[in-house]
Design an enzyme around this catalytic site. Structure first.
Site, PDB file in Angstrom:
ATOM      1  N   LYS A 214       0.813  -1.225   0.000  1.00 43.39           N
ATOM      2  CA  LYS A 214       0.000   0.000   0.000  1.00 43.39           C
ATOM      3  C   LYS A 214       0.849   1.279   0.000  1.00 43.39           C
ATOM      4  CE  LYS A 214      -4.198  -1.831   2.128  1.00 43.39           C
ATOM      5  NZ  LYS A 214      -5.251  -1.563   3.111  1.00 43.39           N
TER       6      LYS A 214
ATOM      7  N   ASP B 212     -10.325   3.076   2.370  1.00 46.76           N
ATOM      8  CA  ASP B 212     -10.577   2.440   3.670  1.00 46.76           C
ATOM      9  C   ASP B 212     -11.412   3.351   4.583  1.00 46.76           C
ATOM     10  OD1 ASP B 212      -9.294   0.051   3.182  1.00 46.76           O
ATOM     11  OD2 ASP B 212      -7.361   0.735   3.955  1.00 46.76           O
TER      12      ASP B 212
END
Ligand SMILES: NC(=O)c1ccc[n+]([C@@H]2O[C@H](COP(=O)([O-])OP(=O)(O)OC[C@H]3O[C@@H](n4cnc5c(N)ncnc54)[C@H](OP(=O)(O)O)[C@@H]3O)[C@@H](O)[C@H]2O)c1
Length: 289
Positions: free
Chosen positions: A66, A102
């Protein structure tokens, strides 16, 4: 024309994104196969640069890449910049943008999955790792009244508290084992578990960070752990009479947000949730069977 999309990580076999993203594609009649690519750290740059090809819509990015993808992108949005992590890449005519869904996935899961609005509420976050950072940033953006962050390693909780202090939102860090934890839980409108406690195959499978006598019946308890679907903490919360929300909701909503970026149309969330839940149930049956 068939389009390309998928997810990269290392390893990648555990991810259920291919299951619920493919269910969404099939439901919407989109001619595409959502793929899973296991990419070693050394191959991340080359893989990301190759996403500029025609027909490639973009990818999801999962652990441990990420952060590693960021230097290879043309731009990152505010959420990704603040989190220092990208979970979605969009390719528009060879230009790559990085996003982090997220936080919005977490907030949509609270609102649409549990009818809970965090604005003006008191929140206890258990854990201070990568997932907690995304959750805390989202809660701060949404204007929570007060935050308590409880973690085994106090310094990591203190680092998240500094994010709140810079926005003038009252926040404090406590140890996960301190006697203050029960008081913080008793006062919370929302309790979010972002530790790995209770996770199948984790070091503390079967453990709950809070027991029922410390959970107020008025609270919503959201466990980000989604394997198992019904975690030890959710069982404790149900016994306490509290409302519960499983981690599968955030997982699906963050994926739904990626889908909406790639296709510019609403994601079929109920279809994705059903596919994801079914996949998790099948996994636990094959383990127990
Ligand atoms: N639902 C979703 O969409 C979603 C998204 C992301 C993550 N998750 C889940 O959230 C969990 C955390 O993920 P992450 O990426 O944040 O992991 P991470 O960065 O490794 O953080 C792990 C957290 O768990 C704590 N912890 C680990 N072992 C512990 C123990 N024995 N006792 C007490 N605390 C312990 C760590 O405390 P220390 O700081 O003291 O090590 C840290 O706060 C995982 O179960 C993951 O599957 C769910």
């Amino acid at each position: 024309m068939s389009v390309e999309l998928g997810i990269i990580g290392y390893p990648i076999g555990h991810s259920i994104s291919p299951v619920f993203q493919q269910a969404a594609l099939d439901h919407c009649g989109i001619d595409a196969a959502y793929q899973a690519w296991e990419v070693h750290h050394d191959g991340v740059g080359g893989f990301v640069n190759a996403l500029r090809r025609p027909g490639m819509l973009g990818i999801n990015v999962t652990v441990p890449h990420k952060e590693a993808v960021i230097p290879f992108l043309d731009e990152v949005d505010d959420w990704a910049a603040e989190a220092g992590a990208v979970n979605t890449i969009v390719n528009r005519d060879g230009r790559l943008t990085g996003h982090n869904t997220d936080g919005t996935g977490f907030l949509r899961a609270l609102r649409e999955g549990a009818g809970f609005d965090p604005a003006g509420r008191k929140v206890l976050v258990l854990g201070a790792g990568g997932a907690a950072r995304g959750v805390v940033l989202a809660l701060l953006r949404d204007g929570v009244a007060e935050l308590v962050i409880a973690n085994r390693t106090l310094q990591r909780a203190e680092a998240l508290v500094r994010l709140a202090s810079s926005r003038d939102i009252p926040a404090r860090a406590i140890s996960l084992t301190s006697s203050d934890l029960s008081q913080a839980a008793a006062e919370a409108d929302l309790i979010v578990n972002s530790t790995t406690l209770g996770m199948t195959h984790g070091p503390d499978e079967g453990a709950s960070p809070l027991s029922r006598e410390h959970i107020p019946p008025t609270a919503l308890v959201n466990d980000l752990v989604y394997n198992p679907l019904r975690t030890p903490l959710l069982q404790e919360a149900e016994q306490a009479g509290a409302s519960v929300l499983g981690g599968i909701q955030m997982l699906v909503y963050q994926g739904a947000a990626s889908f909406e970026m790639w296709f510019g149309q609403p994601a079929p969330v109920p279809v994705m949730l059903e596919a994801a839940s079914q996949a998790m149930r099948a996994r636990s049956q094959s383990l127990n069977g």
